[in-house]
Design a protein around this motif. Structure first.
Motif, PDB file in Angstrom:
ATOM      1  N   ASP A 289       1.279  -0.909   0.126  1.00 23.02           N
ATOM      2  CA  ASP A 289       0.315   0.321   0.162  1.00 23.02           C
ATOM      3  C   ASP A 289       0.864   0.921   0.125  1.00 23.02           C
ATOM      4  O   ASP A 289       1.926   1.086   0.466  1.00 23.02           O
ATOM      5  CB  ASP A 289      -0.901  -0.056   0.923  1.00 23.02           C
ATOM      6  CG  ASP A 289      -1.653   1.010   1.474  1.00 23.02           C
ATOM      7  OD1 ASP A 289      -1.902   2.446   0.366  1.00 23.02           O
ATOM      8  OD2 ASP A 289      -2.849   1.238   2.048  1.00 23.02           O
ATOM      9  N   PRO A 290       0.807   2.611  -0.731  1.00 21.72           N
ATOM     10  CA  PRO A 290       1.637   3.445  -0.508  1.00 21.72           C
ATOM     11  C   PRO A 290       1.221   4.148   0.409  1.00 21.72           C
ATOM     12  O   PRO A 290       1.744   5.539  -0.024  1.00 21.72           O
ATOM     13  CB  PRO A 290       1.626   3.506  -2.124  1.00 21.72           C
ATOM     14  CG  PRO A 290       0.388   3.206  -2.938  1.00 21.72           C
ATOM     15  CD  PRO A 290       0.183   2.180  -1.879  1.00 21.72           C
ATOM     16  N   PHE A 291       0.106   4.146   0.820  1.00 23.10           N
ATOM     17  CA  PHE A 291      -0.364   5.566   1.778  1.00 23.10           C
ATOM     18  C   PHE A 291      -0.141   4.820   2.828  1.00 23.10           C
ATOM     19  O   PHE A 291      -0.263   3.951   3.417  1.00 23.10           O
ATOM     20  CB  PHE A 291      -2.189   6.233   1.633  1.00 23.10           C
ATOM     21  CG  PHE A 291      -2.307   5.820  -0.224  1.00 23.10           C
ATOM     22  CD1 PHE A 291      -2.096   6.974  -0.659  1.00 23.10           C
ATOM     23  CD2 PHE A 291      -3.243   4.981  -1.023  1.00 23.10           C
ATOM     24  CE1 PHE A 291      -2.725   8.007  -2.196  1.00 23.10           C
ATOM     25  CE2 PHE A 291      -3.636   5.683  -1.753  1.00 23.10           C
ATOM     26  CZ  PHE A 291      -3.226   6.872  -2.155  1.00 23.10           C
ATOM     27  N   TRP A 292       0.239   6.560   4.030  1.00 26.33           N
ATOM     28  CA  TRP A 292       0.190   5.831   5.082  1.00 26.33           C
ATOM     29  C   TRP A 292      -0.501   7.352   5.873  1.00 26.33           C
ATOM     30  O   TRP A 292      -0.693   8.181   5.001  1.00 26.33           O
ATOM     31  CB  TRP A 292       1.231   5.746   5.281  1.00 26.33           C
ATOM     32  CG  TRP A 292       2.642   6.826   5.084  1.00 26.33           C
ATOM     33  CD1 TRP A 292       2.781   7.228   4.290  1.00 26.33           C
ATOM     34  CD2 TRP A 292       3.120   7.616   6.032  1.00 26.33           C
ATOM     35  NE1 TRP A 292       3.764   8.580   4.276  1.00 26.33           N
ATOM     36  CE2 TRP A 292       4.215   8.370   4.924  1.00 26.33           C
ATOM     37  CE3 TRP A 292       2.446   8.463   7.644  1.00 26.33           C
ATOM     38  CZ2 TRP A 292       4.796  10.023   5.622  1.00 26.33           C
ATOM     39  CZ3 TRP A 292       2.970   9.529   8.142  1.00 26.33           C
ATOM     40  CH2 TRP A 292       4.460  10.024   7.174  1.00 26.33           C
ATOM     41  N   SER A 293      -0.823   7.064   6.649  1.00 30.03           N
ATOM     42  CA  SER A 293      -1.113   8.269   8.007  1.00 30.03           C
ATOM     43  C   SER A 293      -0.388   7.898   9.039  1.00 30.03           C
ATOM     44  O   SER A 293      -0.414   6.998   9.297  1.00 30.03           O
ATOM     45  CB  SER A 293      -2.346   8.881   7.936  1.00 30.03           C
ATOM     46  OG  SER A 293      -2.951   7.232   8.421  1.00 30.03           O
ATOM     47  N   PRO A 294      -0.139   9.347  10.008  1.00 27.02           N
ATOM     48  CA  PRO A 294       0.069   8.814  11.121  1.00 27.02           C
ATOM     49  C   PRO A 294      -0.748   8.221  12.286  1.00 27.02           C
ATOM     50  O   PRO A 294      -1.904   8.102  11.996  1.00 27.02           O
ATOM     51  CB  PRO A 294       0.037  11.059  11.218  1.00 27.02           C
ATOM     52  CG  PRO A 294      -0.784  11.791  10.610  1.00 27.02           C
ATOM     53  CD  PRO A 294      -0.752  10.480   9.610  1.00 27.02           C
ATOM     54  N   GLY A 295       0.074   7.931  12.733  1.00 19.36           N
ATOM     55  CA  GLY A 295      -0.703   6.033  13.859  1.00 19.36           C
ATOM     56  C   GLY A 295      -0.687   4.604  12.988  1.00 19.36           C
ATOM     57  O   GLY A 295      -0.529   3.980  13.710  1.00 19.36           O
ATOM     58  N   THR A 296      -0.911   5.255  11.395  1.00 23.36           N
ATOM     59  CA  THR A 296      -0.531   3.473  10.182  1.00 23.36           C
ATOM     60  C   THR A 296       1.368   3.327  10.387  1.00 23.36           C
ATOM     61  O   THR A 296       0.762   2.106  10.651  1.00 23.36           O
ATOM     62  CB  THR A 296      -1.034   3.849   9.244  1.00 23.36           C
ATOM     63  OG1 THR A 296      -0.286   4.380   8.789  1.00 23.36           O
ATOM     64  CG2 THR A 296      -2.180   4.384   9.524  1.00 23.36           C
ATOM     65  N   ARG A 297       2.102   4.097  10.785  1.00 21.29           N
ATOM     66  CA  ARG A 297       3.359   3.619  10.672  1.00 21.29           C
ATOM     67  C   ARG A 297       4.287   4.214  12.309  1.00 21.29           C
ATOM     68  O   ARG A 297       3.720   5.060  12.246  1.00 21.29           O
ATOM     69  CB  ARG A 297       3.692   4.440   9.329  1.00 21.29           C
ATOM     70  CG  ARG A 297       3.303   4.048   8.294  1.00 21.29           C
ATOM     71  CD  ARG A 297       3.982   2.898   7.416  1.00 21.29           C
ATOM     72  NE  ARG A 297       3.264   2.248   6.720  1.00 21.29           N
ATOM     73  CZ  ARG A 297       3.715   1.645   5.184  1.00 21.29           C
ATOM     74  NH1 ARG A 297       5.136   2.675   4.924  1.00 21.29           N
ATOM     75  NH2 ARG A 297       2.891   1.419   4.295  1.00 21.29           N
ATOM     76  N   GLN A 298       4.973   3.646  12.349  1.00 18.91           N
ATOM     77  CA  GLN A 298       5.825   3.771  13.835  1.00 18.91           C
ATOM     78  C   GLN A 298       7.141   5.280  12.919  1.00 18.91           C
ATOM     79  O   GLN A 298       7.836   4.621  11.726  1.00 18.91           O
ATOM     80  CB  GLN A 298       6.526   2.844  14.624  1.00 18.91           C
ATOM     81  CG  GLN A 298       5.136   2.046  15.335  1.00 18.91           C
ATOM     82  CD  GLN A 298       3.978   2.860  15.768  1.00 18.91           C
ATOM     83  OE1 GLN A 298       4.694   3.741  16.345  1.00 18.91           O
ATOM     84  NE2 GLN A 298       2.984   3.057  15.335  1.00 18.91           N
TER      85      GLN A 298
END
Length: 298
Positions: A289-298
């Motif tokens: 998945d190319p997308f990330w948002s604060p809280g889904t990646r450390q």
């Protein structure tokens, strides 16, 4: 002549025997070279649909005469995926979606763009073949993308009359359904439109970017309460749902993201290829998945 010592005999005799036996054995036959075109012919023979003359399923790099060292299936032939395939010795990359940033992989509009040029150069320099497998993977029966996704979701037992598109789940709130999907795609952001507390059970899958008309047509059915899709322009199906909810209709939309909704189908593609291709190794390489948002990646 002095007799050969027993110690010397025990050392020399096995070597002599090994030489004699080896001399009588034929040299191992190296595996026959196989080209991309020959493997593609095998793939076509396994499909349940005819091969279309007008299709996006064409070579995006390399060609049919290039010798194949291994196959990598993927949702998207990103530069990162190409590098990982090369590192694994897999030079035939079968991708579901475009390689060059538009549906038909047209490149003339980019001019001498350095990103495009670097990707093309990597493919050429490493004797790689990139082939798109989109139209026919959807058209064969069963649809390869939907079969892989249904398996990932674990919904085979809930299929309505054997359909790949409609499912009857145990009743639950829309919120609970979204949470179940979140567990399957833990590092991704899932977006939901609809009443969070409404009870739902009748699901329609419209994966990828099938378009708002396909999504809305599914939602118009009395036996569909929730459509699970990949992506859509936000002023289309999203607003249809909001108006339907305002009218008191039990309708909802869950957007997984395009990659999340289809990548499992290319993992299944690798398993499918292994059932009839033995000449070279076959692996699935996720693009992710190319997308990330604060809280889904450390």
């Amino acid at each position: 002549m002095k007799p050969i010592s027993s110690r010397f005999t025990w050392v020399l005799l096995p070597l002599l025997l090994l030489t004699f036996v080896s001399a009588g054995q034929p040299e191992p036959i190296p595996p026959l070279a196989v080209t991309a075109g020959e493997l593609l012919d095998k793939i076509k023979a396994q499909l349940t649909c005819d091969w279309a003359t007008e299709t996006v399923d064409t070579y995006k790099g390399g060609g049919p005469d290039v010798e194949v060292t291994g196959i990598a299936t993927t949702f998207l032939a990103t530069l990162d995926v190409l590098k990982r395939a090369k590192a694994r010795g897999l030079n035939f990359v079968i991708t579901h979606e475009p390689t060059f940033y538009n549906h038909f992989d047209r490149t003339e509009q980019y001019g001498d763009d350095e990103v495009l040029a670097a990707k093309q150069k990597f493919i050429a320099d490493n004797d790689m073949i990139v082939f798109r497998f989109h139209d026919h993977w959807h058209r064969t029966a069963p649809d390869g993308i939907y079969k892989g996704m249904t398996a990932k979701l674990g919904w085979e037992a809930y299929s309505r009359d054997g359909s790949q598109y409609y499912y009857d789940l145990p009743p639950m709130s829309l919120k609970k359904l979204a949470k179940q999907l979140k567990k399957k795609f833990a590092r991704s952001t899932i977006r939901v439109v609809g009443d969070i507390d409404t009870e739902v059970s009748r699901i329609g899958l419209v994966l990828g970017a099938a378009g708002s008309m396909r999504q809305i047509e599914s939602l118009q059915r009395d036996d569909v309460e929730v459509v699970i899709a990949g992506e859509v322009p936000e002023w289309e199906t999203v607003e249809y749902i909001r108006d339907a909810v305002s009218m008191g209709k039990k309708k909802a939309l869950i957007l997984l993201g395009h990659a999340n909704s289809e990548e499992a189908g290319m993992a299944y593609c690798a398993d499918w290829l292994k059932t009839f291709i033995s000449e070279v190794p076959v692996e699935f390489i996720p693009a992710g998945d190319p997308f990330w948002s604060p809280g889904t990646r450390q």
